[in-house]
Motif scaffolding. Structure first.
Motif, PDB file in Angstrom:
ATOM      1  N   ASN A  34     -25.207  22.818  23.393  1.00  0.00           N
ATOM      2  CA  ASN A  34     -25.158  22.288  24.761  1.00  0.00           C
ATOM      3  C   ASN A  34     -25.914  23.144  25.763  1.00  0.00           C
ATOM      4  O   ASN A  34     -25.493  23.316  26.914  1.00  0.00           O
ATOM      5  CB  ASN A  34     -23.700  22.084  25.211  1.00  0.00           C
ATOM      6  CG  ASN A  34     -22.964  21.088  24.352  1.00  0.00           C
ATOM      7  OD1 ASN A  34     -21.988  21.431  23.681  1.00  0.00           O
ATOM      8  ND2 ASN A  34     -23.427  19.855  24.343  1.00  0.00           N
ATOM      9  N   HIS A  69     -21.568  12.820  26.476  1.00  0.00           N
ATOM     10  CA  HIS A  69     -22.053  12.609  25.118  1.00  0.00           C
ATOM     11  C   HIS A  69     -22.536  13.947  24.568  1.00  0.00           C
ATOM     12  O   HIS A  69     -22.652  14.941  25.293  1.00  0.00           O
ATOM     13  CB  HIS A  69     -23.144  11.543  25.033  1.00  0.00           C
ATOM     14  CG  HIS A  69     -24.342  11.805  25.905  1.00  0.00           C
ATOM     15  ND1 HIS A  69     -25.125  12.931  25.782  1.00  0.00           N
ATOM     16  CD2 HIS A  69     -24.896  11.079  26.902  1.00  0.00           C
ATOM     17  CE1 HIS A  69     -26.099  12.886  26.668  1.00  0.00           C
ATOM     18  NE2 HIS A  69     -25.973  11.786  27.369  1.00  0.00           N
ATOM     19  N   ALA A  70     -22.807  13.979  23.276  1.00  0.00           N
ATOM     20  CA  ALA A  70     -23.118  15.243  22.604  1.00  0.00           C
ATOM     21  C   ALA A  70     -24.401  15.890  23.106  1.00  0.00           C
ATOM     22  O   ALA A  70     -24.599  17.094  22.932  1.00  0.00           O
ATOM     23  CB  ALA A  70     -23.217  15.012  21.093  1.00  0.00           C
ATOM     24  N   VAL A 113     -16.433  13.181  19.970  1.00  0.00           N
ATOM     25  CA  VAL A 113     -16.496  14.496  20.617  1.00  0.00           C
ATOM     26  C   VAL A 113     -15.097  15.028  20.882  1.00  0.00           C
ATOM     27  O   VAL A 113     -14.831  16.217  20.737  1.00  0.00           O
ATOM     28  CB  VAL A 113     -17.296  14.398  21.936  1.00  0.00           C
ATOM     29  CG1 VAL A 113     -17.183  15.683  22.746  1.00  0.00           C
ATOM     30  CG2 VAL A 113     -18.756  14.072  21.644  1.00  0.00           C
ATOM     31  N   ASN A 114     -14.182  14.137  21.277  1.00  0.00           N
ATOM     32  CA  ASN A 114     -12.811  14.534  21.581  1.00  0.00           C
ATOM     33  C   ASN A 114     -11.895  13.326  21.395  1.00  0.00           C
ATOM     34  O   ASN A 114     -11.865  12.427  22.240  1.00  0.00           O
ATOM     35  CB  ASN A 114     -12.712  15.060  23.013  1.00  0.00           C
ATOM     36  CG  ASN A 114     -11.356  15.667  23.320  1.00  0.00           C
ATOM     37  OD1 ASN A 114     -10.373  15.435  22.615  1.00  0.00           O
ATOM     38  ND2 ASN A 114     -11.294  16.452  24.382  1.00  0.00           N
ATOM     39  N   THR A 398     -24.526  14.184  17.862  1.00  0.00           N
ATOM     40  CA  THR A 398     -23.085  14.375  17.626  1.00  0.00           C
ATOM     41  C   THR A 398     -22.838  15.133  16.333  1.00  0.00           C
ATOM     42  O   THR A 398     -22.009  16.052  16.280  1.00  0.00           O
ATOM     43  CB  THR A 398     -22.374  13.010  17.584  1.00  0.00           C
ATOM     44  OG1 THR A 398     -22.599  12.323  18.827  1.00  0.00           O
ATOM     45  CG2 THR A 398     -20.877  13.186  17.367  1.00  0.00           C
ATOM     46  N   LEU A 401     -23.665  18.754  16.971  1.00  0.00           N
ATOM     47  CA  LEU A 401     -22.658  19.377  17.801  1.00  0.00           C
ATOM     48  C   LEU A 401     -21.419  19.726  16.978  1.00  0.00           C
ATOM     49  O   LEU A 401     -20.889  20.860  17.069  1.00  0.00           O
ATOM     50  CB  LEU A 401     -22.284  18.439  18.946  1.00  0.00           C
ATOM     51  CG  LEU A 401     -21.092  18.874  19.816  1.00  0.00           C
ATOM     52  CD1 LEU A 401     -21.470  20.045  20.691  1.00  0.00           C
ATOM     53  CD2 LEU A 401     -20.590  17.698  20.665  1.00  0.00           C
ATOM     54  N   LEU A 402     -20.947  18.770  16.206  1.00  0.00           N
ATOM     55  CA  LEU A 402     -19.737  19.015  15.409  1.00  0.00           C
ATOM     56  C   LEU A 402     -19.965  20.090  14.358  1.00  0.00           C
ATOM     57  O   LEU A 402     -19.077  20.903  14.082  1.00  0.00           O
ATOM     58  CB  LEU A 402     -19.274  17.699  14.765  1.00  0.00           C
ATOM     59  CG  LEU A 402     -18.868  16.587  15.762  1.00  0.00           C
ATOM     60  CD1 LEU A 402     -18.468  15.339  15.010  1.00  0.00           C
ATOM     61  CD2 LEU A 402     -17.752  17.072  16.676  1.00  0.00           C
TER      62      LEU A 402
END
Length: 406
Positions: A34, A69-70, A113-114, A398, A401-402
């Protein structure tokens, strides 16, 4: 000189060189941690060279677990300061001022994301891909205020000219204002004064934590355009409350993810007035109640309509998004008189009800990424191809990110 070419001095003494503002758009160009990428930095350099007086970043979350968003870039102490400072320098390189739009997605954080985001209540977003939220506790709301404040301080340290606090489009501060979503019976819910408390406390805390010359603005819905939601009369009252807290200008838009009025597009068959400045009538009542500048975003394309809106005292700043994607340098051309209308490529698109939900918005997001990566859009790209390309881009972002989180 036309009205849009006139300088504007804000209440804190900062002067914008003209009235054209690149409003916030989701760049979706952050990396897996990010942070801003070089493509995002180059995008802002391109926009700054294009002649606008003010640039506002896309949704910049204050909480890494509550992203829009990611692909967002986040402003907090873990952010890569050098990359953010490079983004700021790029945005200022052509003489524009630049604001970071600070936001907390609340229940509009994607489920990937959550899966259990914090919101003002436990009412779930009525769209696929979003998890069941938890109603925030007192401690969590205090944390939200602290995170907005911390992010504003990070923005000032990185060199931003200011921040815009996002209290529109259904994100956390916006949903707190909505009687349809904010069903609390404590000091954060019920009467408007209680529903406005979170936004006001955020603004008050941020204003106290940054220097007097640092711009503090707020983006506010004129209306949620949903039955039982936040409406025009309440919007006027909240705008007056925000002015009392020392904000330098208010940006007016409208709608939410469920009622995406701000993202609509209009066909050529509609009159110029009907398809441009579709929040202007709502904004006029707010403008009449304020002494600070007002910015209206949504639909503006013709210089004549922009100049008339300013001349009539309905707005002070003209916010636009999509024209900056179609031609990053259009503002200078509009100001010089080389063109009399900003790019309006969406007017040639099929009607929205014949396309998948969000297709036009996603096409523009794909074009935005192309401008960052190559310096120019590909306006020949079919709408559905651009739509699918953006969905794929977000899926990849995404996954990255994860993976980085784990």
């Amino acid at each position: 000189m036309s009205m849009i070419g006139e300088a504007l001095t804000l209440p804190n003494g900062v002067t914008l060189k003209n009235r054209i503002v690149k409003s916030a758009m989701s760049e979706a160009l952050g990396d897996q941690n990010n942070n801003p990428t070089q493509a995002q930095i180059d995008l802002f350099a391109n926009w700054s060279a294009g002649g606008a007086g003010l640039l506002i970043t896309g949704n910049t979350p204050v909480d890494r677990m509550h992203l829009e968003h990611a692909g967002n870039f986040v402003l907090d102490p873990a952010t890569d300061r050098e990359k953010v400072s490079a983004l700021v320098a790029a945005g200022q390189s052509g003489g524009a001022k630049i604001l970071a739009q600070l936001a907390h997605a609340g229940r509009q954080a994607p489920e990937a994301v959550n899966p259990r985001p914090v919101s003002i209540s436990d009412i779930r977003l009525d769209l696929p891909g979003y998890g069941k939220p938890d109603a925030a506790t007192e401690e969590q709301l205090a944390d939200v205020i602290a995170k907005f404040t911390q992010s504003a301080q990070c923005a000032e340290a990185a060199g931003f000219d200011g921040v815009e606090i996002h209290a529109a489009h259904g994100y956390l501060l916006s949903s707190a204002l909505s009687p349809r979503i904010n069903t609390r019976d404590d000091r954060w819910g019920g009467p408007l004064e209680n529903r406005a408390r979170l936004a006001l406390d955020v603004v008050r805390s941020v204003r106290a934590a940054v220097s007097p010359g640092f711009i503090v603005a707020v983006k506010l819905n004129s209306s949620d355009f949903q039955k039982g939601g936040f409406g025009p009369e309440e919007s006027v009252k909240v705008a007056v409350m925000l002015e009392a807290e020392g904000v330098d200008f208010i940006e007016i838009s409208g709608g939410t993810f469920e009622a995406p009025t701000a993202y609509q597009h209009s066909a050529k068959s509609q009159s110029t007035v009907a398809r441009e400045a579709y929040f202007l009538d709502y904004a006029a009542a707010i403008k009449a109640a304020l002494t600070i500048p007002l910015m209206v975003t949504g639909g503006f394309r013709s210089a004549s309509v922009m100049n008339a809106a300013i001349s009539a005292g309905k707005t002070d700043l003209i916010g636009m998004g999509r024209p900056f994607i179609a031609d990053p340098r259009f503002a200078a051309k509009l100001l010089s008189g080389e063109i009399d209308k900003a790019p309006a490529v969406e007017q040639d698109f099929p009607p929205a009800d014949t396309l998948p939900r969000g297709a036009v918005l996603n096409w523009f997001c794909t074009q935005l990424a192309l401008v960052g990566e190559t310096g120019k859009p590909d306006l020949s790209l079919p709408v559905l191809e651009g739509h699918e390309a953006y969905l794929n881009r977000i899926d990849v972002a995404t996954e990255r990110l994860l993976a980085a989180r784990s």
